[in-house]
Enzyme design. Sequence first.
Site, PDB file in Angstrom:
ATOM      1  N   HIS A 152     -11.087 -11.428  -8.617  1.00 26.06           N
ATOM      2  CA  HIS A 152     -11.077  -9.987  -8.353  1.00 26.06           C
ATOM      3  C   HIS A 152      -9.907  -9.702  -7.420  1.00 26.06           C
ATOM      4  CE1 HIS A 152     -11.911  -6.058  -6.979  1.00 26.06           C
ATOM      5  NE2 HIS A 152     -12.400  -6.422  -5.810  1.00 26.06           N
ATOM      6  N   ASN A 178      -6.675  -2.456  -5.615  1.00 28.84           N
ATOM      7  CA  ASN A 178      -8.036  -2.900  -5.938  1.00 28.84           C
ATOM      8  C   ASN A 178      -8.641  -1.906  -6.929  1.00 28.84           C
ATOM      9  OD1 ASN A 178     -10.739  -3.540  -6.005  1.00 28.84           O
ATOM     10  ND2 ASN A 178     -10.970  -3.743  -3.779  1.00 28.84           N
ATOM     11  N   CYS A 201     -17.421  -4.196  -6.945  1.00 24.61           N
ATOM     12  CA  CYS A 201     -16.277  -5.023  -7.347  1.00 24.61           C
ATOM     13  C   CYS A 201     -16.695  -6.240  -8.157  1.00 24.61           C
ATOM     14  CB  CYS A 201     -15.473  -5.450  -6.126  1.00 24.61           C
ATOM     15  SG  CYS A 201     -14.793  -4.050  -5.230  1.00 24.61           S
TER      16      CYS A 201
HETATM   17  N1  ACO Z   1      -1.750   1.628   8.038  1.00 22.41           N
HETATM   18  C1  ACO Z   1      -1.483   1.369   9.320  1.00 22.41           C
HETATM   19  N2  ACO Z   1      -2.432   0.992  10.202  1.00 22.41           N
HETATM   20  C2  ACO Z   1      -3.673   0.888   9.756  1.00 22.41           C
HETATM   21  C3  ACO Z   1      -4.035   1.157   8.425  1.00 22.41           C
HETATM   22  C4  ACO Z   1      -3.013   1.539   7.553  1.00 22.41           C
HETATM   23  N3  ACO Z   1      -3.223   1.820   6.247  1.00 22.41           N
HETATM   24  N4  ACO Z   1      -5.347   0.962   8.285  1.00 22.41           N
HETATM   25  C5  ACO Z   1      -5.838   0.582   9.454  1.00 22.41           C
HETATM   26  N5  ACO Z   1      -4.825   0.537  10.359  1.00 22.41           N
HETATM   27  C6  ACO Z   1      -4.872   0.196  11.761  1.00 22.41           C
HETATM   28  C7  ACO Z   1      -6.253   0.369  12.361  1.00 22.41           C
HETATM   29  O1  ACO Z   1      -6.451   1.703  12.743  1.00 22.41           O
HETATM   30  C8  ACO Z   1      -6.193  -0.566  13.532  1.00 22.41           C
HETATM   31  O2  ACO Z   1      -5.484   0.079  14.572  1.00 22.41           O
HETATM   32  P1  ACO Z   1      -5.940  -0.128  16.105  1.00 22.41           P
HETATM   33  O3  ACO Z   1      -5.768  -1.607  16.353  1.00 22.41           O
HETATM   34  O4  ACO Z   1      -4.983   0.738  16.850  1.00 22.41           O
HETATM   35  O5  ACO Z   1      -7.365   0.298  16.145  1.00 22.41           O
HETATM   36  C9  ACO Z   1      -5.313  -1.715  13.026  1.00 22.41           C
HETATM   37  O6  ACO Z   1      -4.604  -1.209  11.902  1.00 22.41           O
HETATM   38  C10 ACO Z   1      -6.117  -2.914  12.603  1.00 22.41           C
HETATM   39  O7  ACO Z   1      -7.185  -2.454  11.780  1.00 22.41           O
HETATM   40  P2  ACO Z   1      -8.136  -3.449  11.050  1.00 22.41           P
HETATM   41  O8  ACO Z   1      -9.084  -2.695  10.163  1.00 22.41           O
HETATM   42  O9  ACO Z   1      -8.712  -4.393  12.030  1.00 22.41           O
HETATM   43  O10 ACO Z   1      -7.074  -4.205  10.152  1.00 22.41           O
HETATM   44  P3  ACO Z   1      -7.235  -5.539   9.386  1.00 22.41           P
HETATM   45  O11 ACO Z   1      -6.238  -6.518   9.809  1.00 22.41           O
HETATM   46  O12 ACO Z   1      -8.672  -5.994   9.304  1.00 22.41           O
HETATM   47  O13 ACO Z   1      -6.810  -5.089   7.913  1.00 22.41           O
HETATM   48  C11 ACO Z   1      -7.886  -4.501   5.870  1.00 22.41           C
HETATM   49  C12 ACO Z   1      -7.529  -4.055   7.259  1.00 22.41           C
HETATM   50  C13 ACO Z   1      -6.613  -4.678   5.084  1.00 22.41           C
HETATM   51  C14 ACO Z   1      -8.754  -3.433   5.205  1.00 22.41           C
HETATM   52  C15 ACO Z   1      -8.655  -5.828   5.973  1.00 22.41           C
HETATM   53  O14 ACO Z   1      -9.714  -5.727   6.870  1.00 22.41           O
HETATM   54  C16 ACO Z   1      -9.168  -6.273   4.654  1.00 22.41           C
HETATM   55  O15 ACO Z   1      -8.420  -6.650   3.784  1.00 22.41           O
HETATM   56  N6  ACO Z   1     -10.499  -6.290   4.496  1.00 22.41           N
HETATM   57  C17 ACO Z   1     -11.085  -6.669   3.257  1.00 22.41           C
HETATM   58  C18 ACO Z   1     -11.614  -5.450   2.663  1.00 22.41           C
HETATM   59  C19 ACO Z   1     -11.215  -5.245   1.265  1.00 22.41           C
HETATM   60  O16 ACO Z   1     -10.332  -5.825   0.681  1.00 22.41           O
HETATM   61  N7  ACO Z   1     -11.956  -4.344   0.686  1.00 22.41           N
HETATM   62  C20 ACO Z   1     -11.782  -3.983  -0.620  1.00 22.41           C
HETATM   63  C21 ACO Z   1     -13.089  -3.684  -1.205  1.00 22.41           C
HETATM   64  S1  ACO Z   1     -14.173  -4.987  -1.062  1.00 22.41           S
HETATM   65  C22 ACO Z   1     -13.722  -6.034  -2.113  1.00 22.41           C
HETATM   66  O17 ACO Z   1     -13.254  -5.697  -3.147  1.00 22.41           O
HETATM   67  C23 ACO Z   1     -13.853  -7.434  -1.706  1.00 22.41           C
END
Ligand code: ACO
Length: 325
Positions: free
Chosen positions: A252, A282, A115
């Site tokens: 980004h 993204n 990224c």
């Molecule tokens: N829909 C519904 N529920 C979901 C989904 C979805 N698409 N994805 C995950 N969940 C569930 C999980 O299974 C989990 O359920 P559980 O509590 O029963 O186990 C719950 O939601 C929470 O999951 P987390 O992964 O802890 O959710 P979080 O609040 O961290 O959000 C996310 C996930 C959006 C990916 C977040 O961690 C994030 O934004 N991380 C940054 C990563 C990113 O942006 N990466 C992109 C590439 S890197 C970059 O470019 C910087």
Amino acid sequence: MTVRRSVVLGCGSYLPNRVLTNAELAGKVDTSDEWIVQRTGIHERRIAAPGETTGSMATQAARSALAHAHIDAQAIDLIVLATSTPDNTFPATAVAVQADLGITHGAAFDVQAVCSGFVYALATADALLKTGAFSRALVIGSETFSRLLDWTDRATCVLFGDGAGAVVLEAQELPGKREDRGVLTVRLRSDGRHKSKLYVDGGPSSTGTVGHLRMEGREVFRHAVAMITDVVDDAFKATGMTVADIDWFVPHQANKRIIDGSAHKLGIPPNKIVVTVDRHGNTSAASIPLALADAVADRRIKRGDLLLLEAMGGGFTWAAALLRW
Ligand code: ACO
């Protein structure tokens, strides 16, 4: 005393026609529009058509940037293309773009920093232009992340999209004043201890397959804001600029919460942030030039504006740049 600067002559972008909405994704995996919007700010993303590739989209974005810059492809002697989704393992996708544009002189190669790729490519082109060995560069970010996704993994497949963006840079001798246009500084960082937190589980020398994207989302999120704000502070220190000098923050576009968290910590008001993640998802290395093209097309970004670019992604890699448009 004059300074040699890499000045932006123009920018352009390309997005595939196919729009994939959150509602449509909710029909494929156990997710909802509400969950995706609340956690990421994403409403929809674009998906490349079967015949479209990272290279073909990059060529479209490059043509649009050349038209915006009012220069012919033959004036370009350097192409640096950032991607993690090349058309082939080799040669570099940049040489496919070079051939498509009918350029047979100069150099073309790819940069891979996930990224952060576009900012790494900008740093590379800027450094090469400053040596005097090259005159005009195309710096491109292009990605087809849809082809790396595990479409059964709801935690990752909702986050990414496809697209390409490009800028044309020209080396110019400028008076060395504060208001000079061009790239002021680019700061690059990486820390490979985090390499397994966001990676693709395949590759030519390990599995012999392309693989799928794997991510510990919470871990990425936990590090993102601190890494971004740290490298941005470095860029300010290197130039003597401050947050008050910034006209536009072009981050980004990974996640609206990361963008807002970084802007808040840096003291950048919401009306100075360029946001496209809601419409593009993204797009990894393509997201910054896509956002630039968006804000230039609707005349928010104007000649002479001071821009802050930043990115963070797999590796981890992270980077920031200050440039006067
Ligand atoms: N829909 C519904 N529920 C979901 C989904 C979805 N698409 N994805 C995950 N969940 C569930 C999980 O299974 C989990 O359920 P559980 O509590 O029963 O186990 C719950 O939601 C929470 O999951 P987390 O992964 O802890 O959710 P979080 O609040 O961290 O959000 C996310 C996930 C959006 C990916 C977040 O961690 C994030 O934004 N991380 C940054 C990563 C990113 O942006 N990466 C992109 C590439 S890197 C970059 O470019 C910087």
